[in-house]
Design an enzyme around this catalytic site. Sequence first.
Site, PDB file in Angstrom:
ATOM      1  N   ALA A   1       0.839  -1.192   0.000  1.00  0.00           N
ATOM      2  CA  ALA A   1       0.000   0.000   0.000  1.00  0.00           C
ATOM      3  C   ALA A   1       0.878   1.247   0.000  1.00  0.00           C
ATOM      4  O   ALA A   1       1.985   1.234   0.555  1.00  0.00           O
ATOM      5  CB  ALA A   1      -0.930   0.011   1.208  1.00  0.00           C
ATOM      6  N   ASP A   2       0.371   2.305  -0.611  1.00  0.00           N
ATOM      7  CA  ASP A   2       1.078   3.583  -0.585  1.00  0.00           C
ATOM      8  C   ASP A   2       0.060   4.707  -0.595  1.00  0.00           C
ATOM      9  O   ASP A   2      -0.910   4.663  -1.363  1.00  0.00           O
ATOM     10  CB  ASP A   2       2.017   3.728  -1.779  1.00  0.00           C
ATOM     11  CG  ASP A   2       2.930   4.931  -1.625  1.00  0.00           C
ATOM     12  OD1 ASP A   2       3.942   4.804  -0.913  1.00  0.00           O
ATOM     13  OD2 ASP A   2       2.610   5.996  -2.185  1.00  0.00           O
ATOM     14  N   THR A   3       0.281   5.707   0.258  1.00  0.00           N
ATOM     15  CA  THR A   3      -0.653   6.809   0.408  1.00  0.00           C
ATOM     16  C   THR A   3      -0.008   8.122  -0.019  1.00  0.00           C
ATOM     17  O   THR A   3       1.130   8.410   0.367  1.00  0.00           O
ATOM     18  CB  THR A   3      -1.128   6.923   1.867  1.00  0.00           C
ATOM     19  OG1 THR A   3      -1.742   5.690   2.276  1.00  0.00           O
ATOM     20  CG2 THR A   3      -2.141   8.055   2.033  1.00  0.00           C
TER      21      THR A   3
ATOM     22  N   GLY B   1      -3.023   3.656  -2.860  1.00  0.00           N
ATOM     23  CA  GLY B   1      -2.962   2.540  -3.783  1.00  0.00           C
ATOM     24  C   GLY B   1      -2.814   1.249  -2.993  1.00  0.00           C
ATOM     25  O   GLY B   1      -2.123   1.213  -1.970  1.00  0.00           O
TER      26      GLY B   1
END
Length: 202
Positions: free
Chosen positions: A68-70, A105
């Site tokens: 995950a990436d924010t 994501g």
Amino acid sequence: MLVLASASPRRQELLRSAGIPFEVQPAHIDEDPQPNEAAKDCAERLAREKALTVARQRPNSNDIVLGADTVVVVDGQLLGKPADSADAARMLRLLSGRRHQVITGVCLVFKGEPKVSSETTVVTMNELANQDILDYVASGEPMDKAGAYAIQGLASRWIPRIEGDYGNVVGLPVALVFRMLHQISSQFPIPGSLRAKESQVF
């Protein structure tokens, strides 16, 4: 077993709160955006790279790897984690008194196959006095957060409204992750411990 390709304590806490069992194996990758890369594309690409990096380190595993990436977006400008205190203050001044988007994501990798999606939440931040910004930066809270703030922390006092998934702003849209797990459950039998938790959720 679900493997979280992140050392983020916030993502870990969100999964624990949802009753989803997991283990942690961080992916150490370059998280810089590419030139002219759209925010959604960046978040999804980094989530994919994180998940695939860990999945390649477990080639004989039947586990599902979660990456995950924010990122935060204001006026088309992508804000990741601040480089230093001055950068954190710059980001907070950009967000002050305005609405912005938080995009996370998400990628699940099972048997080498990545499935990618993302979640977007709109956040409204009150206008911040310069001293508020300086005091907040001095607290250290902004330094490892996309957009230089933590909605679950001190910054909650300045956020009167969000539109969308709260967990997404913290760092992981758990409902999206859970739906994605269901989408691949026909290929991968979700462990009994997870099924027990599912019955508590629905």
